[in-house]
Write an enzyme that holds these catalytic residues in place. Sequence first.
Site, mmCIF file in Angstrom:
data_model
loop_
_atom_site.group_PDB
_atom_site.id
_atom_site.type_symbol
_atom_site.label_atom_id
_atom_site.label_comp_id
_atom_site.label_asym_id
_atom_site.label_seq_id
_atom_site.Cartn_x
_atom_site.Cartn_y
_atom_site.Cartn_z
ATOM 1 N N GLU A 36 0.836 -1.200 0.000
ATOM 2 C CA GLU A 36 0.000 0.000 0.000
ATOM 3 C C GLU A 36 0.874 1.255 0.000
ATOM 4 O OE1 GLU A 36 -2.853 -0.243 3.183
ATOM 5 O OE2 GLU A 36 -4.161 -1.547 2.030
ATOM 6 N N GLU A 63 -6.410 -7.566 -0.569
ATOM 7 C CA GLU A 63 -6.849 -7.543 0.833
ATOM 8 C C GLU A 63 -8.301 -7.101 0.919
ATOM 9 O OE1 GLU A 63 -4.781 -4.946 3.492
ATOM 10 O OE2 GLU A 63 -2.830 -5.460 2.677
HETATM 11 C C1 GAL Z 1 -4.142 -2.459 5.133
HETATM 12 C C2 GAL Z 1 -2.730 -2.981 5.264
HETATM 13 C C3 GAL Z 1 -2.667 -4.292 6.037
HETATM 14 C C4 GAL Z 1 -3.533 -4.211 7.258
HETATM 15 C C5 GAL Z 1 -4.935 -3.846 6.865
HETATM 16 C C6 GAL Z 1 -5.889 -3.780 8.024
HETATM 17 O O1 GAL Z 1 -4.140 -1.090 4.952
HETATM 18 O O2 GAL Z 1 -2.135 -3.181 4.015
HETATM 19 O O3 GAL Z 1 -1.322 -4.543 6.370
HETATM 20 O O4 GAL Z 1 -3.007 -3.242 8.107
HETATM 21 O O5 GAL Z 1 -4.936 -2.597 6.246
HETATM 22 O O6 GAL Z 1 -7.187 -3.441 7.619
#
Ligand code: GAL
Length: 684
Positions: free
Chosen positions: A162, A319
């Site tokens: 990110e 994710e």
């Molecule tokens: C994203 C990040 C992950 C985790 C996740 C939690 O922004 O890439 O590592 O922190 O959020 O929602």
Amino acid sequence: MISTLLSRHGRGADGDPAPRLAYGADYNPEQWSREVWEEDVRLMREAGVNTVSVGIFSWARLQPGPDVWDFAWLDEVMELLHGGGIGVDLATATASPPPWLTTAHPEILPVTARGETVWPGARQHWRPTSPVFREHALRLVRELATRYADHPALVAWHVNNELGCHNVYDYSDDAARAFREWLRVRYTTLDALNHAWGTAFWSQRYSDWEQILPPRLAASHPNPTQQLDFKRFSSDALKDHLRAEREVLREITPDIPVTTNFMVMGGTKGMNYPDWAQEIDFVSNDHYVVPGARDRDELSFSANLTSGIAGGRPWFLMEHSTSAVNWQPVNLAKRPGDLARDSLLHVAHGADAVCFFQWRQSAAGAEKYHSAMLPHAGADSDLFRAVTALGATLGRLAQVAGTEREPARVGILFDWESWWASEQDSHPTSLLDYRREALDWYSALLDLGVRADLVTTRADLHRHQVLVAPVLHVVPAELAKELTRFTERGGHLVTTYFSGVVDENDHVWLGGYPGALRDLLGIRIEEFGPLLDGDTVELDDASTGSLWTDRIDVTAPETEVLVRYRTGVHAGRPAVTRRPTGGGSAAYVSTRLGVEGLRALLPRLLAPAGVDSELPPSARGPVELTVRSGAAGRFLFVVNRTDGTVPLPDLGGEVLVGATAPAGADGGPVLGPREVAVLRQPAV
Ligand code: GAL
């Protein structure tokens, strides 16, 4: 590209080389002991996991000191995963620099606009423009790439994580130096910069490049073009880091595709992703639902926009969450059905992968209350059963992998430059929210059951019969010409207030608004009429406007007035206009109508293009339809947008998944609450 990732490397527990959807998560084995790793692989197989991202925050573990490396644990993890038939999207591990590095080199730490240092203690505390950080990061990337180049588990590279999540805007001296270099490339001469930035205003004229700074804390509004250029520069600085890591990876492993996870969601706007997408082998996205009204419209919007950024090609959902997150004021657990619906909604919009943060819920650290595929409760849990069921569902959808989105007749233009510029300070209103405007139009189209594609200015706009361009604020001369060509060739453009107002330097197009689009729209506006928060105006089609009004004069004889203001200072004057062009038209909406108002107005705007819903009337609104197509067939995703049961519309085709609820009153198939059905029709 993604559908072949698994097959190309011979992945898959059963050794089947056919394309399939990827399923998995971020996997952080360094938080657990060796025995847990074996259970992880066993449960991953049980859940149908075939891909994991490893090593994202492992720098301190991989390189415990400047010249100390520890790969033994990762070697073992890679072997275990490979043995389980699970492919690895291996992170370059550069997202969070280790304490030894920030102690030795505090000059890599970012600095805020107020001059405060962003200290270590969380993550992503590095300056995108720091040469010292870059050197250390690339050294790590080279070590990793060399070590795992030929590892059979390696399916893709995951650059950093990110990029820009916490460090997009850095105002340090490194940033100042790099900003000046970036400006020299953009403008070549100081005269050109002085002109573009309008420095005749407030005695800001520069006589030496060294005088130029990032827009640090200032006495009043910093120069708007300086602010806009700093946004462009900051996105480019992170992109430059992405390219630097990618170059090392391509040198050592030219056949392994490279990606980095975007954040097309909510208010994340610092990174110009349509521009970044050109730098990677496939687009990946992270998305988290922020609970609220129409939150799944937002999910659909983000997934749709990600597809637009990927040019309609498949992309990778890197994710999302199985249930609650940890970073909202109140972190709601998902309801039954949400997990599958949210995942399939991404697939509906082109995702060839469904991955989560993270595999196993942490016992310690800031994210210990963030859900995961395997919760604190363990495998004997409803959540893990839902995760396993989803794995089976994705298995049944393997043939969807590799198909592309079938273009919709309506496009919604989402433009990063207009997003950045329209929300800057010292404007007619500070209440304008660019993304919300686009989302309103999208939601209204969803309510009408009309498919629409989110597209960026890089797309071929002529693919759509109707192009909605809300708050298209920055319109360079070339874009104005392109939109004119679009309408002359029969396209129907719909735009709104605060569009066409400035050029690429954020200079106003003179002679009256909407500036660059004035002639095309056949109207002229002398003065903007923003409304105070809570104030509204009534229109003669029974809708209500808020946020903004315009004092419109019709300037072309052929311009039609579709709706007029009924109340307010512009009562009796035009509120919505349309100018017919050679075969097409150009419409203008001068106030914020909200989803309800747009839902009422849209049929009139779509009619000239002959665009209507592809759904039967009873399904328009309760159901979202998306279509992916390719050699394997035409796949219709039918999403129940409601929390009740709705009849499955009769669209034809074989039901691959969904419609599992008991038959409805008329004996026909139904979609249960939040359920998604996928229908397959033969390829066209
Ligand atoms: C994203 C990040 C992950 C985790 C996740 C939690 O922004 O890439 O590592 O922190 O959020 O929602």
